[in-house]
Scaffold this motif. Structure first.
Motif, PDB file in Angstrom:
ATOM      1  N   GLU A 178     116.084 -37.450  13.677  1.00 23.54           N
ATOM      2  CA  GLU A 178     114.945 -37.993  14.414  1.00 23.54           C
ATOM      3  C   GLU A 178     115.171 -39.463  14.758  1.00 23.54           C
ATOM      4  O   GLU A 178     114.804 -39.927  15.847  1.00 23.54           O
ATOM      5  CB  GLU A 178     113.666 -37.822  13.598  1.00 23.54           C
ATOM      6  CG  GLU A 178     113.223 -36.370  13.456  1.00 23.54           C
ATOM      7  CD  GLU A 178     112.030 -36.225  12.533  1.00 23.54           C
ATOM      8  OE1 GLU A 178     111.643 -37.246  11.916  1.00 23.54           O
ATOM      9  OE2 GLU A 178     111.507 -35.110  12.404  1.00 23.54           O
ATOM     10  N   GLY A 179     115.779 -40.204  13.817  1.00 20.35           N
ATOM     11  CA  GLY A 179     116.094 -41.593  14.095  1.00 20.35           C
ATOM     12  C   GLY A 179     117.088 -41.742  15.234  1.00 20.35           C
ATOM     13  O   GLY A 179     116.948 -42.627  16.088  1.00 20.35           O
ATOM     14  N   VAL A 180     118.088 -40.843  15.243  1.00 21.47           N
ATOM     15  CA  VAL A 180     119.076 -40.884  16.327  1.00 21.47           C
ATOM     16  C   VAL A 180     118.410 -40.554  17.653  1.00 21.47           C
ATOM     17  O   VAL A 180     118.663 -41.209  18.681  1.00 21.47           O
ATOM     18  CB  VAL A 180     120.229 -39.903  16.033  1.00 21.47           C
ATOM     19  CG1 VAL A 180     121.140 -39.765  17.249  1.00 21.47           C
ATOM     20  CG2 VAL A 180     121.033 -40.382  14.824  1.00 21.47           C
ATOM     21  N   ARG A 181     117.541 -39.522  17.650  1.00 22.10           N
ATOM     22  CA  ARG A 181     116.844 -39.164  18.884  1.00 22.10           C
ATOM     23  C   ARG A 181     115.952 -40.307  19.358  1.00 22.10           C
ATOM     24  O   ARG A 181     115.871 -40.585  20.563  1.00 22.10           O
ATOM     25  CB  ARG A 181     116.016 -37.899  18.668  1.00 22.10           C
ATOM     26  CG  ARG A 181     116.844 -36.617  18.613  1.00 22.10           C
ATOM     27  CD  ARG A 181     115.964 -35.404  18.749  1.00 22.10           C
ATOM     28  NE  ARG A 181     115.060 -35.272  17.630  1.00 22.10           N
ATOM     29  CZ  ARG A 181     115.338 -34.577  16.519  1.00 22.10           C
ATOM     30  NH1 ARG A 181     116.514 -33.970  16.399  1.00 22.10           N
ATOM     31  NH2 ARG A 181     114.456 -34.487  15.538  1.00 22.10           N
ATOM     32  N   SER A 182     115.276 -40.971  18.410  1.00 22.58           N
ATOM     33  CA  SER A 182     114.426 -42.099  18.801  1.00 22.58           C
ATOM     34  C   SER A 182     115.264 -43.234  19.380  1.00 22.58           C
ATOM     35  O   SER A 182     114.867 -43.860  20.373  1.00 22.58           O
ATOM     36  CB  SER A 182     113.632 -42.601  17.590  1.00 22.58           C
ATOM     37  OG  SER A 182     112.760 -41.590  17.095  1.00 22.58           O
ATOM     38  N   ALA A 183     116.416 -43.486  18.754  1.00 25.04           N
ATOM     39  CA  ALA A 183     117.287 -44.543  19.274  1.00 25.04           C
ATOM     40  C   ALA A 183     117.797 -44.193  20.663  1.00 25.04           C
ATOM     41  O   ALA A 183     117.866 -45.055  21.548  1.00 25.04           O
ATOM     42  CB  ALA A 183     118.456 -44.768  18.310  1.00 25.04           C
ATOM     43  N   LEU A 184     118.157 -42.922  20.862  1.00 29.04           N
ATOM     44  CA  LEU A 184     118.621 -42.501  22.179  1.00 29.04           C
ATOM     45  C   LEU A 184     117.500 -42.609  23.211  1.00 29.04           C
ATOM     46  O   LEU A 184     117.746 -42.992  24.367  1.00 29.04           O
ATOM     47  CB  LEU A 184     119.146 -41.059  22.114  1.00 29.04           C
ATOM     48  CG  LEU A 184     120.447 -40.855  21.337  1.00 29.04           C
ATOM     49  CD1 LEU A 184     120.794 -39.365  21.269  1.00 29.04           C
ATOM     50  CD2 LEU A 184     121.589 -41.638  21.969  1.00 29.04           C
ATOM     51  N   ALA A 185     116.274 -42.262  22.782  1.00 28.44           N
ATOM     52  CA  ALA A 185     115.145 -42.375  23.710  1.00 28.44           C
ATOM     53  C   ALA A 185     114.895 -43.834  24.079  1.00 28.44           C
ATOM     54  O   ALA A 185     114.633 -44.154  25.244  1.00 28.44           O
ATOM     55  CB  ALA A 185     113.888 -41.759  23.084  1.00 28.44           C
ATOM     56  N   ARG A 186     114.975 -44.729  23.079  1.00 23.54           N
ATOM     57  CA  ARG A 186     114.798 -46.156  23.375  1.00 23.54           C
ATOM     58  C   ARG A 186     115.907 -46.670  24.282  1.00 23.54           C
ATOM     59  O   ARG A 186     115.667 -47.470  25.185  1.00 23.54           O
ATOM     60  CB  ARG A 186     114.759 -46.962  22.076  1.00 23.54           C
ATOM     61  CG  ARG A 186     113.511 -46.754  21.240  1.00 23.54           C
ATOM     62  CD  ARG A 186     113.397 -47.790  20.152  1.00 23.54           C
ATOM     63  NE  ARG A 186     114.497 -47.723  19.211  1.00 23.54           N
ATOM     64  CZ  ARG A 186     114.522 -46.974  18.117  1.00 23.54           C
ATOM     65  NH1 ARG A 186     113.470 -46.206  17.825  1.00 23.54           N
ATOM     66  NH2 ARG A 186     115.545 -46.968  17.303  1.00 23.54           N
ATOM     67  N   ARG A 187     117.126 -46.183  24.036  1.00 29.99           N
ATOM     68  CA  ARG A 187     118.238 -46.615  24.878  1.00 29.99           C
ATOM     69  C   ARG A 187     118.051 -46.123  26.314  1.00 29.99           C
ATOM     70  O   ARG A 187     118.300 -46.864  27.272  1.00 29.99           O
ATOM     71  CB  ARG A 187     119.554 -46.079  24.306  1.00 29.99           C
ATOM     72  CG  ARG A 187     120.777 -46.439  25.149  1.00 29.99           C
ATOM     73  CD  ARG A 187     122.045 -45.909  24.527  1.00 29.99           C
ATOM     74  NE  ARG A 187     123.200 -46.188  25.360  1.00 29.99           N
ATOM     75  CZ  ARG A 187     124.434 -45.828  25.062  1.00 29.99           C
ATOM     76  NH1 ARG A 187     124.674 -45.194  23.928  1.00 29.99           N
ATOM     77  NH2 ARG A 187     125.420 -46.118  25.872  1.00 29.99           N
ATOM     78  N   ALA A 188     117.614 -44.852  26.434  1.00 21.23           N
ATOM     79  CA  ALA A 188     117.379 -44.313  27.775  1.00 21.23           C
ATOM     80  C   ALA A 188     116.287 -45.103  28.494  1.00 21.23           C
ATOM     81  O   ALA A 188     116.395 -45.390  29.690  1.00 21.23           O
ATOM     82  CB  ALA A 188     117.006 -42.836  27.692  1.00 21.23           C
ATOM     83  N   ALA A 189     115.219 -45.439  27.755  1.00 17.84           N
ATOM     84  CA  ALA A 189     114.142 -46.221  28.371  1.00 17.84           C
ATOM     85  C   ALA A 189     114.638 -47.599  28.786  1.00 17.84           C
ATOM     86  O   ALA A 189     114.285 -48.103  29.856  1.00 17.84           O
ATOM     87  CB  ALA A 189     112.969 -46.349  27.392  1.00 17.84           C
ATOM     88  N   PRO A 257     103.104 -40.229  34.161  1.00 18.79           N
ATOM     89  CA  PRO A 257     103.124 -39.904  32.734  1.00 18.79           C
ATOM     90  C   PRO A 257     104.486 -39.386  32.311  1.00 18.79           C
ATOM     91  O   PRO A 257     105.189 -38.736  33.075  1.00 18.79           O
ATOM     92  CB  PRO A 257     102.037 -38.801  32.605  1.00 18.79           C
ATOM     93  CG  PRO A 257     101.160 -39.013  33.791  1.00 18.79           C
ATOM     94  CD  PRO A 257     102.045 -39.520  34.883  1.00 18.79           C
ATOM     95  N   GLU A 258     104.840 -39.698  31.059  1.00 19.35           N
ATOM     96  CA  GLU A 258     106.144 -39.284  30.544  1.00 19.35           C
ATOM     97  C   GLU A 258     106.255 -37.763  30.574  1.00 19.35           C
ATOM     98  O   GLU A 258     105.363 -37.045  30.154  1.00 19.35           O
ATOM     99  CB  GLU A 258     106.320 -39.792  29.107  1.00 19.35           C
ATOM    100  CG  GLU A 258     107.694 -39.513  28.532  1.00 19.35           C
ATOM    101  CD  GLU A 258     107.859 -40.116  27.150  1.00 19.35           C
ATOM    102  OE1 GLU A 258     108.912 -39.893  26.540  1.00 19.35           O
ATOM    103  OE2 GLU A 258     106.917 -40.786  26.685  1.00 19.35           O
ATOM    104  N   GLY A 259     107.375 -37.275  31.040  1.00 21.02           N
ATOM    105  CA  GLY A 259     107.608 -35.843  31.124  1.00 21.02           C
ATOM    106  C   GLY A 259     107.325 -35.253  32.478  1.00 21.02           C
ATOM    107  O   GLY A 259     107.766 -34.151  32.778  1.00 21.02           O
TER     108      GLY A 259
END
Length: 407
Positions: A178-189, A257-259
């Motif tokens: 979940e931390g990796v996914r959150s980091a990837l999401a922050r990076r994508a943003a 909206p996101e998504g």
């Protein structure tokens, strides 16, 4: 439409069924063996254990029912299962499937809680169950039937320690993912914000540069050549409209909206280079252009256009040039883009004398595609930009050249 609704309903029901099964199977793991295996276990321990009574089966059902609340209240499940097993052992019922409730309760706590808290609660569960069973091993009857205390110690410890370690590892791995996914999401943003900033810099910055140049021309010829002034004002109108459309498109992305799919205007590309060149020429710079490219993939097409746009914008804003040369050609699997001017050759400087972000943005676009960009003063005066953009295989369609030269 009905079929779509039915398929949509299936997509909704599947997660619900999965969630229901995830809540049921641990309870069934306690209930089914406890109801159907307790009598068989008792038949092999008749000399030193009580035969199964309604109370024994009631304790099995109670423990299984408490497991149903495990996902929301793991502590409650642990207390209920631990209490049921301790009561079962102290009453004197046979060692059997009822003990499955111990690792099930320990696993639920380890999966839901931080490791230190889980170890504390599961340590208490181990002590309670172990001591209740140790009372049985202290009897003379149990000793005669080869029931060593150390064997019970190992069994009760394993029943708690193994699921605690296994499910704690699963929980830690899940949190790590979940931390990796959150980091990837922050990076994508972050990358999306950088992309939007670059797009706004290129489109709005170009529009403002053209407007400023055209406004200067209009003021210069307003009294002597009203027709030219009118033409210049029309160019200002067109440039401002395009800049506003670019700004509106990027703001729509932020407001969506996101998504949800964000509405975007049609992508720019080298097909729009003619309009770009005419706008630069209208700003007073003579542009000799030779553009020969085939059909390009959208990302390469946009990058080539934006690099050309930013290069020519810098010619207007910084170079004080009177003539610029543009050459864009595609050789096999690469697009080569060259822009050179006869200006001061100092590169893009902001009005306060600091370097701007144009070259950095162009370089980032090229590098993102696996290419490169070189920009700097020319030995014979002026400034030059050279970009090399790789083109993926399979995009070599018939040439669509757009040669052009200054009028």
């Amino acid at each position: 439409m009905t079929g779509e609704r039915e398929r949509g309903g299936d997509r909704v029901r599947q997660p619900d069924l999965r969630r229901l099964w995830n809540a049921l199977w641990p309870a069934l793991l306690v209930l089914v063996p406890g109801l159907f295996g307790t009598r068989g276990a008792s038949s092999e321990q008749t000399d030193w254990s009580r035969p199964p009574e309604p109370l024994a089966y009631g304790l099995v059902v109670f423990a299984a029912a408490s497991v149903l609340a495990q996902r929301r209240r793991p502590g409650l499940t642990l207390v209920c299962c631990g209490g049921a097993v301790v009561t079962y052992l102290l009453v004197g019922y046979a060692y059997g499937p009822m003990l499955i409730a111990v690792p099930v309760a320990a696993a639920g706590v380890a999966d839901a809680w931080p490791l230190r808290r889980a170890l504390t609660w599961n340590g208490g569960l181990f002590l309670a169950v172990h001591l209740a069973g140790a009372v049985r091993f202290g009897t003379e009857t149990a000793a005669r039937h080869n029931m060593p205390y150390l064997g019970w110690l190992a069994a009760s410890l394993a029943a708690v320690a193994v699921p605690t370690a296994a499910w704690a590892a699963v929980r830690i791995r899940r949190e790590s993912e979940e931390g990796v996914r959150s980091a990837l999401a922050r990076r994508a943003a972050s990358e999306e914000r950088l992309r939007m900033a670059q797009e706004l810099h290129d489109s709005v910055g170009h529009g403002l540069a053209v407007i400023a140049m055209q406004a200067g021309v209009a003021l210069h010829v307003l009294d002597r050549n009203p027709a030219k002034a009118r033409q210049t004002l029309e160019a200002i109108r067109d440039a401002s409209r395009e800049s506003l459309e670019s700004l509106r498109a990027e703001l729509n992305v932020l407001r969506t909206p996101e998504g949800d799919p964000a509405p975007r205007r049609a992508g720019l590309g080298m097909d729009d280079a003619g309009v770009l060149l005419d706008r630069i020429r209208a700003g007073g710079v003579t542009v000799d252009a030779d553009i020969q490219v085939r059909h390009l993939p959208p990302d390469v097409d946009l990058a080539a256009y934006r690099i050309l746009q930013e290069s020519l914008t810098n010619v207007l804003r910084h170079a004080r040039a009177t003539r610029a040369g543009v050459r864009v050609r595609q050789d096999d699997d690469v697009v080569l883009l060259d822009v050179a001017d006869d200006g001061a050759g100092s590169g893009p400087l902001s009005p306060d004398g600091h370097r701007g972000t144009g070259i950095a943005g162009m370089t980032a676009r090229a590098v993102a595609l696996g290419g490169e960009l070189v920009a700097g003063p020319r030995p014979d005066g002026g400034f030059a930009v050279h970009a090399r953009l790789p083109v993926p295989a399979g995009h070599g369609l018939p040439a669509a050249g757009m040669p052009g030269s200054a009028p």
